[in-house]
Scaffold this motif. Structure first.
Motif, PDB file in Angstrom:
ATOM      1  N   MET A  34      61.422 138.463  75.206  1.00 26.34           N
ATOM      2  CA  MET A  34      62.049 137.945  73.981  1.00 26.34           C
ATOM      3  C   MET A  34      63.413 137.268  74.203  1.00 26.34           C
ATOM      4  O   MET A  34      63.680 136.239  73.575  1.00 26.34           O
ATOM      5  CB  MET A  34      62.153 139.068  72.945  1.00 26.34           C
ATOM      6  CG  MET A  34      62.387 138.574  71.548  1.00 26.34           C
ATOM      7  SD  MET A  34      62.037 139.806  70.287  1.00 26.34           S
ATOM      8  CE  MET A  34      63.023 141.183  70.773  1.00 26.34           C
ATOM      9  N   PRO A  35      64.271 137.822  75.093  1.00 26.63           N
ATOM     10  CA  PRO A  35      65.578 137.161  75.264  1.00 26.63           C
ATOM     11  C   PRO A  35      65.456 135.723  75.758  1.00 26.63           C
ATOM     12  O   PRO A  35      66.401 134.941  75.618  1.00 26.63           O
ATOM     13  CB  PRO A  35      66.287 138.033  76.316  1.00 26.63           C
ATOM     14  CG  PRO A  35      65.620 139.352  76.238  1.00 26.63           C
ATOM     15  CD  PRO A  35      64.197 139.083  75.860  1.00 26.63           C
ATOM     16  N   LEU A  36      64.311 135.361  76.317  1.00 27.45           N
ATOM     17  CA  LEU A  36      64.151 133.999  76.841  1.00 27.45           C
ATOM     18  C   LEU A  36      63.590 133.041  75.791  1.00 27.45           C
ATOM     19  O   LEU A  36      63.456 131.851  76.048  1.00 27.45           O
ATOM     20  CB  LEU A  36      63.206 134.007  78.050  1.00 27.45           C
ATOM     21  CG  LEU A  36      63.619 134.954  79.188  1.00 27.45           C
ATOM     22  CD1 LEU A  36      62.539 135.033  80.244  1.00 27.45           C
ATOM     23  CD2 LEU A  36      64.940 134.478  79.790  1.00 27.45           C
ATOM     24  N   LEU A  37      63.256 133.588  74.606  1.00 31.56           N
ATOM     25  CA  LEU A  37      62.640 132.741  73.587  1.00 31.56           C
ATOM     26  C   LEU A  37      63.691 132.190  72.630  1.00 31.56           C
ATOM     27  O   LEU A  37      64.451 132.954  72.030  1.00 31.56           O
ATOM     28  CB  LEU A  37      61.616 133.536  72.759  1.00 31.56           C
ATOM     29  CG  LEU A  37      60.373 134.056  73.491  1.00 31.56           C
ATOM     30  CD1 LEU A  37      59.485 134.830  72.517  1.00 31.56           C
ATOM     31  CD2 LEU A  37      59.595 132.911  74.114  1.00 31.56           C
ATOM     32  N   ARG A  42      62.677 128.490  68.034  1.00 33.13           N
ATOM     33  CA  ARG A  42      61.514 127.607  67.904  1.00 33.13           C
ATOM     34  C   ARG A  42      60.325 128.104  68.725  1.00 33.13           C
ATOM     35  O   ARG A  42      59.187 128.046  68.284  1.00 33.13           O
ATOM     36  CB  ARG A  42      61.865 126.181  68.342  1.00 33.13           C
ATOM     37  CG  ARG A  42      62.220 125.330  67.136  1.00 33.13           C
ATOM     38  CD  ARG A  42      62.588 123.924  67.491  1.00 33.13           C
ATOM     39  NE  ARG A  42      61.675 123.285  68.444  1.00 33.13           N
ATOM     40  CZ  ARG A  42      61.965 122.158  69.080  1.00 33.13           C
ATOM     41  NH1 ARG A  42      63.127 121.578  68.874  1.00 33.13           N
ATOM     42  NH2 ARG A  42      61.106 121.607  69.900  1.00 33.13           N
ATOM     43  N   ASP A  43      60.618 128.642  69.932  1.00 30.71           N
ATOM     44  CA  ASP A  43      59.533 129.188  70.760  1.00 30.71           C
ATOM     45  C   ASP A  43      58.860 130.351  70.041  1.00 30.71           C
ATOM     46  O   ASP A  43      57.636 130.479  70.033  1.00 30.71           O
ATOM     47  CB  ASP A  43      60.059 129.725  72.101  1.00 30.71           C
ATOM     48  CG  ASP A  43      60.814 128.663  72.873  1.00 30.71           C
ATOM     49  OD1 ASP A  43      60.488 127.477  72.693  1.00 30.71           O
ATOM     50  OD2 ASP A  43      61.731 129.029  73.641  1.00 30.71           O
ATOM     51  N   TYR A  44      59.713 131.223  69.447  1.00 30.41           N
ATOM     52  CA  TYR A  44      59.140 132.393  68.778  1.00 30.41           C
ATOM     53  C   TYR A  44      58.286 131.955  67.595  1.00 30.41           C
ATOM     54  O   TYR A  44      57.167 132.438  67.407  1.00 30.41           O
ATOM     55  CB  TYR A  44      60.233 133.361  68.305  1.00 30.41           C
ATOM     56  CG  TYR A  44      59.639 134.547  67.565  1.00 30.41           C
ATOM     57  CD1 TYR A  44      58.989 135.562  68.259  1.00 30.41           C
ATOM     58  CD2 TYR A  44      59.682 134.626  66.171  1.00 30.41           C
ATOM     59  CE1 TYR A  44      58.400 136.630  67.595  1.00 30.41           C
ATOM     60  CE2 TYR A  44      59.101 135.691  65.492  1.00 30.41           C
ATOM     61  CZ  TYR A  44      58.468 136.692  66.210  1.00 30.41           C
ATOM     62  OH  TYR A  44      57.870 137.734  65.546  1.00 30.41           O
ATOM     63  N   ALA A  45      58.819 131.013  66.785  1.00 28.20           N
ATOM     64  CA  ALA A  45      58.068 130.543  65.618  1.00 28.20           C
ATOM     65  C   ALA A  45      56.727 129.959  66.073  1.00 28.20           C
ATOM     66  O   ALA A  45      55.679 130.202  65.455  1.00 28.20           O
ATOM     67  CB  ALA A  45      58.880 129.505  64.849  1.00 28.20           C
ATOM     68  N   GLN A  46      56.773 129.226  67.159  1.00 22.05           N
ATOM     69  CA  GLN A  46      55.542 128.601  67.653  1.00 22.05           C
ATOM     70  C   GLN A  46      54.547 129.654  68.118  1.00 22.05           C
ATOM     71  O   GLN A  46      53.364 129.634  67.760  1.00 22.05           O
ATOM     72  CB  GLN A  46      55.902 127.660  68.804  1.00 22.05           C
ATOM     73  CG  GLN A  46      55.033 126.419  68.867  1.00 22.05           C
ATOM     74  CD  GLN A  46      54.236 126.401  70.153  1.00 22.05           C
ATOM     75  OE1 GLN A  46      54.741 126.867  71.177  1.00 22.05           O
ATOM     76  NE2 GLN A  46      53.032 125.888  70.104  1.00 22.05           N
ATOM     77  N   LEU A  47      55.063 130.634  68.885  1.00 22.69           N
ATOM     78  CA  LEU A  47      54.209 131.726  69.364  1.00 22.69           C
ATOM     79  C   LEU A  47      53.609 132.476  68.178  1.00 22.69           C
ATOM     80  O   LEU A  47      52.402 132.733  68.116  1.00 22.69           O
ATOM     81  CB  LEU A  47      55.035 132.664  70.251  1.00 22.69           C
ATOM     82  CG  LEU A  47      54.377 133.966  70.725  1.00 22.69           C
ATOM     83  CD1 LEU A  47      53.165 133.654  71.581  1.00 22.69           C
ATOM     84  CD2 LEU A  47      55.374 134.813  71.522  1.00 22.69           C
ATOM     85  N   ALA A  48      54.482 132.820  67.183  1.00 22.32           N
ATOM     86  CA  ALA A  48      54.015 133.606  66.047  1.00 22.32           C
ATOM     87  C   ALA A  48      52.931 132.868  65.277  1.00 22.32           C
ATOM     88  O   ALA A  48      51.994 133.483  64.760  1.00 22.32           O
ATOM     89  CB  ALA A  48      55.193 133.950  65.130  1.00 22.32           C
TER      90      ALA A  48
END
Ligand code: HEC
Ligand code: HEC
Length: 286
Positions: A158-161, A164-170
């Motif tokens: 998670m610290p590397l996200l 926008r990466d998290y939203a995309q993954l989710a």
């Protein structure tokens, strides 16, 4: 010399008794503010946080993480569990926790620091076992060990996200709710020790007096002492192990009027709890 020693000893004893007395007085008077709106003072928070870290370290030295912890499949599976079970309190990159988390003291930590600095085994243990006197639940009855390792993989990633990466993954994860808690078929016969633990975790003591458990003194359901010796369950069902499992899984199918709720437990937990209840053969004198 001996007289001096004795005076010293008596002085110490007196000081201890006095300190105990003052502490008891403060407790009795209700001086300590237990409201969750009153944040811990800095020294109290430091001591609690330090004690928590030491306690976690002490218990996790020998936990060996699986070799594929950085595997993207694990991280994805962990992200699904995280979104379902953790984001409400801990938030995620670019995502605030739910309002309920704002009322918790101590406040649930942002997990970026833990993801960066805690050992995988430490995160594993905390997620599995929970933390007393905080809002951090133990997930051992909802997630299998493998699933907890998935969550650890995600917390570490998670610290590397970026948000926008998290939203995309989710947005590519299966819909919430579809990653249903593991409901595996029972793998073994009911186990008394496991049942004792499960009884503790399913909040049984919030409604029942159960021998050997510390609980509140107001009770909603009947005391369970002597349950192993009773002929009937809830007055209607012959007290056999299979019937007990049936009752624990679906109390309202056994007795539509019962106030005993279905607690969403797995077959295995129900078997374990039934095995434990069968050992309660003594009735406490009233
Ligand atoms: C109901 C709220 C709540 C939920 C849900 C929750 N936690 Fe927690 N968590 C807390 C609180 C409160 C603490 C203790 C405060 C603290 O130490 O920061 C905590 C502490 C932690 C810690 C120690 C972090 C630290 O820096 O002290 C980790 C790691 C953690 N939680 C991970 C998780 C994971 C992973 C999930 C989901 C499986 C989860 N938590 C679900 C409330 C929650
Ligand atoms: C919300 C409160 C509540 C919780 C939580 C709860 N129970 Fe109950 N339970 C009741 C009530 C009320 C009854 C009485 C049901 C009746 O006789 O119709 C009952 C009845 C029972 C009985 C039958 C007792 C008898 O005298 O025949 C057993 C066994 C039992 N509960 C076990 C459990 C276990 C084990 C748990 C935890 C997994 C649990 N209960 C959790 C409220 C609760």
């Amino acid at each position: 010399m001996t007289i001096r020693l004795r005076t010293l000893f008596l002085g110490l004893l007196l000081a201890l008794v006095l300190a105990g007395g003052v502490a008891a007085l403060l407790v009795w008077r209700g001086v300590y503010d237990i409201s969750a709106t009153d944040q811990h003072t800095a020294p109290v928070f430091k001591v609690l946080d330090y004690a928590m870290r030491r306690s976690v370290l002490w218990r996790t030295e020998n936990i060996v993480p699986p070799p594929d912890l950085a595997d993207t499949r694990r991280v994805r599976a962990g992200a699904a569990h995280y979104r379902e079970h953790c984001v409400q309190c801990h938030g995620a990159p670019g995502v605030a926790p739910d309002p309920l988390a704002f009322g918790l003291t101590p406040a649930p930590a942002n997990l970026l620091a833990a993801g960066r600095t805690w050992q995988p085994g430490e995160i594993f243990w905390v997620v599995k076992e929970g933390i007393k006197m905080t809002g951090m639940p133990a997930w051992v009855y909802r997630l299998s060990d493998e699933e907890v390792w998935d969550v650890v993989a995600f917390v570490r990633a998670m610290p590397l996200l970026a948000p926008r990466d998290y939203a995309q993954l989710a947005s590519t994860l299966p819909a919430p709710g579809s990653a249903a808690p593991s409901r595996v078929a029972p793998a073994r016969r009911g186990d008394v020790a496991a049942g004792r633990l499960a009884t503790e975790r399913y909040l049984c003591v919030t409604c029942h007096v159960i021998p050997g458990f510390v609980s509140a003194s107001h009770h909603v359901g009947p005391p369970l002492d002597g349950m192993g010796k009773r002929s009937f369950i809830a007055g209607v069902l012959p007290n056999t192990p299979d019937n007990m499992v049936r009752f624990l899984l679906q109390p309202q199918q056994v007795d539509p009027l019962t106030a005993m709720p279905a607690l969403g437990m797995s077959q295995q937990d129900a078997r374990d709890i039934a095995a434990f209840l069968a050992t309660l053969d003594k009735v406490k004198a009233k």
